[in-house]
Design a protein around this motif. Structure first.
Motif, PDB file in Angstrom:
ATOM      1  N   ASN A   3       0.677  -1.383   0.040  1.00 36.12           N
ATOM      2  CA  ASN A   3      -0.043  -0.185  -0.092  1.00 36.12           C
ATOM      3  C   ASN A   3       0.720   1.147  -0.058  1.00 36.12           C
ATOM      4  O   ASN A   3       2.045   1.101  -0.221  1.00 36.12           O
ATOM      5  N   ARG A   4       0.243   2.429   0.385  1.00 35.76           N
ATOM      6  CA  ARG A   4       0.929   3.674   0.288  1.00 35.76           C
ATOM      7  C   ARG A   4       2.149   4.074   1.429  1.00 35.76           C
ATOM      8  O   ARG A   4       2.785   4.719   1.392  1.00 35.76           O
ATOM      9  N   ASP A  22      -5.908  -0.298   3.124  1.00 34.44           N
ATOM     10  CA  ASP A  22      -5.293   0.897   2.185  1.00 34.44           C
ATOM     11  C   ASP A  22      -4.798   1.865   2.894  1.00 34.44           C
ATOM     12  O   ASP A  22      -5.405   2.998   2.984  1.00 34.44           O
ATOM     13  N   TRP A  23      -3.598   1.687   3.816  1.00 32.38           N
ATOM     14  CA  TRP A  23      -3.193   2.694   4.502  1.00 32.38           C
ATOM     15  C   TRP A  23      -2.725   3.958   3.822  1.00 32.38           C
ATOM     16  O   TRP A  23      -2.092   3.829   2.566  1.00 32.38           O
ATOM     17  N   TRP A  24      -2.961   5.176   4.248  1.00 32.24           N
ATOM     18  CA  TRP A  24      -2.477   6.393   3.879  1.00 32.24           C
ATOM     19  C   TRP A  24      -1.364   6.746   5.088  1.00 32.24           C
ATOM     20  O   TRP A  24      -1.821   6.621   6.062  1.00 32.24           O
ATOM     21  N   GLU A  29      -3.188  14.960   1.750  1.00 30.78           N
ATOM     22  CA  GLU A  29      -3.868  14.092   0.740  1.00 30.78           C
ATOM     23  C   GLU A  29      -4.881  13.026   1.179  1.00 30.78           C
ATOM     24  O   GLU A  29      -6.193  12.929   0.552  1.00 30.78           O
ATOM     25  N   ALA A  30      -4.554  12.592   2.443  1.00 29.81           N
ATOM     26  CA  ALA A  30      -5.463  11.583   3.118  1.00 29.81           C
ATOM     27  C   ALA A  30      -6.867  12.261   3.526  1.00 29.81           C
ATOM     28  O   ALA A  30      -8.021  11.725   3.273  1.00 29.81           O
ATOM     29  N   GLU A  33      -8.956  13.091   0.510  1.00 30.34           N
ATOM     30  CA  GLU A  33      -9.576  11.967   0.140  1.00 30.34           C
ATOM     31  C   GLU A  33     -10.835  11.669   0.700  1.00 30.34           C
ATOM     32  O   GLU A  33     -11.868  11.097   0.434  1.00 30.34           O
ATOM     33  N   VAL A  75     -11.102   6.326   5.593  1.00 27.29           N
ATOM     34  CA  VAL A  75      -9.799   6.523   4.921  1.00 27.29           C
ATOM     35  C   VAL A  75      -8.858   6.170   5.973  1.00 27.29           C
ATOM     36  O   VAL A  75      -9.310   6.764   7.133  1.00 27.29           O
ATOM     37  N   VAL A  77      -5.658   5.837   8.025  1.00 24.31           N
ATOM     38  CA  VAL A  77      -4.195   6.766   8.227  1.00 24.31           C
ATOM     39  C   VAL A  77      -3.283   6.119   9.342  1.00 24.31           C
ATOM     40  O   VAL A  77      -3.864   5.810  10.296  1.00 24.31           O
TER      41      VAL A  77
END
Length: 683
Positions: A3-4, A22-24, A29-30, A33, A75, A77
């Protein structure tokens, strides 16, 4: 598929790079989103050596079905609290205010505007012990977000207002530097909380109170209080003999889960060990304790052996968990614990019986599944025999699967390591430790210090991270550079410390009140600017900065820096009697302020034996926060050394307060007496 987080420099983030979640990483940006999708943010905060972080990762974040649900509705993080202590501090304060407790992993749900509205720490994969499962939490938050959005917004707004109100208390100012009565009341309060039977303060779990020990030693040095020295010495001995201390390899675990220091939480952190190294060194300096000297040296050797990076700095931590050779599964403490049969297999029956007696290895065990954590409840009668057995056990342990190492370099913690190693090397005549401190300092200059004089918080493999330094990075690095100057006499370190402290005054200080913020005035804007004068596992950035400012002022005569230190210490007077366990470093700095601090100028040729003898006598002094400058006659680069001639053609020492000096002396014994040096044994 990664993932990121795959490009992160943080070992903790990299541990999650292959999760189906789907980690940010934390960043605009997170949140953009989340705003675009109209969903909340799941913020998960932890660190690489965190046992329960690993547990939750294995149970929940590696679960593909749960990850699918999470990715669809949130989302996600992920934050390494050691890289972003500002993010951690702000949301941990909210968690503690809402739930009355905190810890890691920290789990917080945020609006796309970064406002928290639901909190927790570890959540299990299935409901147990009154806790909902992580899936149930996700479903509940999702339902609230979709069906009761207005209520969620009201909760978030109320929490934000509460945090702002708390911050206003620290920024209010109107406090004076702590007085004698404040420090006496702190001692009285600590005396009520002291565990007379087992050392330390409070009950289980028990954390090593390095900053409080430093205060107690300084208070004893200034006032002669035997109660202060007794609390410091008994706590230090209890920790040194307990399971929290690695009896084979040196160094200390993060904390003990019990009140008697027997069973540790096995992770070993750089910051704990640097602070404890300095505390045991200062205990030896104050008392001549052979045990304190051994512990200081073994802790320094542990730092060099197990935490030094190829680039010469120091890694952040060793994990609590490692593979159990019998089960093949990851287990907490597997690297460190022993069974009687293992001793027999390694040492033979006779030496195994001696080892079991020395280290309290029993058939019942002191840990889990019949294993024992090693203790050394009394000194061995035969040190040669003890050392031979210890070395054989240490060598055998080295063949076990080792705990993982979090090898990121944190500026603040390396600053603490530099100070501790420089002092230990000078006092215990280990030049290799001073060289190690210098090499770590060189790494900070080469990798962490930017061309505009700002610090970056972390690096890894010699590659700088992207996160800005916070207050503790500037304060602790300056403290390390000041210590290096005192033992090397190289004025560059003093000048570099001054540059960092000028940044503190310019970017971290509230000019109206003298209060200090944890982040710079040009740092990323969070829901509030973090600010906390109380210690956690390390000295608060606020009081660490006060200490470095005070020391720098003593070297240079700068009233600007001294005034800033005095104003910053105002909060210590307010908290001294109510919460001394949580303002220990501030109390230690206040002791230095009340004592002067003493300013010692040693003037003489660098290669003259009399100069070296005077310097050593000065460094052995126990006067709280005393600064030591050494230079040749005619030195003008360091104000404390200016206009200090030789005496009768011989090297001389001047002891001053606020640059007003006593009659100089050429006699190391007289100098030691003036600075409270004691007869140190076991050198």
């Amino acid at each position: 598929m990664p993932n990121r987080l795959a490009d992160a420099t943080s070992p903790y983030l990299l541990q999650h790079a292959d999760n189906p979640v789907d980690w940010w990483p934390w960043g605009p940006e997170a949140f953009a989103e989340a705003e675009r999708r109209g969903v909340p943010v799941l913020l998960s905060v932890g660190y690489a050596a965190c046992h329960w972080c690993h547990v939750m990762a294995h149970e929940s974040f590696e679960d593909a079905e749960l990850a699918g649900y999470l990715n669809e509705r949130f989302v996600a993080v992920k934050v390494d609290r050691e890289e972003r202590p500002d993010v951690d501090a702000v949301y941990m304060e909210a968690v503690q205010a809402a739930t009355g407790q905190g810890g890691w992993p920290m789990t917080v749900f945020l609006t796309p505007g970064k406002e928290p509205f639901y909190f927790g720490t570890y959540f299990p994969p299935a409901p147990r012990h009154g806790m909902p499962s992580f899936r149930q939490v996700l479903e509940g938050v999702d339902a609230a977000w979709r069906d009761r959005r207005e209520e969620v917004g009201e909760v978030a707004a109320r929490i934000r207002a509460d945090l702002a109100e708390r911050a206003a208390v620290y920024s209010a100012g109107a406090h004076h530097p702590p007085a004698e009565a404040d420090l006496h009341q702190a001692l009285v309060t600590l005396g009520r909380e002291f565990d007379q039977a087992r050392g330390g303060f409070g009950g289980a779990p028990k954390f090593p109170p390095a900053m409080v020990i430093e205060f107690l030693l300084r208070h004893h040095a200034r006032t002669g209080s035997e109660a202060a020295l007794e609390m410091a010495a008994r706590t230090a001995e209890a920790m040194a003999r307990g399971g929290i201390h690695d009896q084979l390899g040196g160094g200390f675990a993060r904390y003990a889960v019990d009140a008697g220091w027997v069973v540790p939480h096995f992770e070993k952190m750089l910051y704990d060990n640097t602070l404890l190294l300095r505390a045991y060194l200062h205990l030896w300096r104050a008392t001549g304790s052979a045990l304190a000297r051994r512990v200081a040296l073994s802790t320094a050797d542990f730092l060099l052996r197990e935490l030094r990076t190829p680039e010469g700095a120091f890694a952040s931590a060793l994990d609590a968990d490692s593979l159990d050779e019998e089960t093949g599964a990851s287990a907490e403490g597997a690297y460190y614990v022993w069974e009687p049969g293992q001793l027999v297999d390694l040492l033979g029956p006779a030496d195994a019986a001696t080892a079991a007696r020395l280290f309290t290895v029993t058939a019942e065990g002191t840990f889990e599944h019949g294993t024992s954590v090693l203790q050394l409840l009394t000194d061995p009668a035969d040190f040669a025999e003890y050392e031979e057995i210890r070395q054989r056990m240490l060598q055998a342990r080295a063949a076990r699967p080792a705990p993982a190492r979090d090898d990121k370099v944190v500026a603040a913690w390396n600053g603490l390591a530099i100070a501790a190693l420089a002092e230990t090397g000078a006092l215990l005549e280990r030049p290799d430790l001073v060289e190690a401190a210098e090499r770590a300092a060189d790494l900070l200059l080469a990798v962490h210090l930017t061309p505009d004089g700002r610090l970056l918080r972390t690096s890894r493999d010699g590659r700088p991270g992207t996160n800005a330094g916070v207050l503790e990075d500037y304060a602790d690095t300056a403290e390390g550079f000041l210590a290096l100057y005192s033992v090397t006499g190289e004025a560059e370190w003093l000048q570099l410390a001054g540059g960092l402290l000028d940044t503190v005054l310019k970017h971290f200080t509230d000019e109206a009140s003298g209060a200090l913020y944890d982040t710079a005035d040009d740092a990323e804007e969070l829901i509030r600017r973090p600010q906390d004068p109380t210690d956690n596992a390390t000295p608060s950035g606020w009081t660490a900065a006060a200490g470095a400012l005070l020391g720098y002022a003593a070297y240079t005569g700068s009233e600007r820096h001294r005034t800033a230190a005095e104003r910053a210490l105002g909060i210590v007077g307010a908290l001294a009697g109510r919460a001394p366990r949580f303002i220990g470093w501030g109390l230690a700095v206040a002791e230095a302020l009340l004592d002067g601090p003493r300013e010692v100028a040693v003037v003489g040729p660098a290669d003259h034996p009399a100069t070296a003898a005077l310097r050593r006598a000065a460094l052995l002094g126990t006067a709280p926060g005393a600064v030591v400058a050494v230079g040749a006659p005619g030195e003008t680069e360091v104000p404390l050394l200016a206009d200090r001639p030789l005496v009768g053609g011989a090297p001389a020492a001047y002891v001053c307060r606020h640059f007003a000096c006593e009659v100089p002396t050429t006699d190391p014994a007289v100098l030691g007496e003036r600075l409270g040096a004691v007869a140190v044994v076991g050198e």
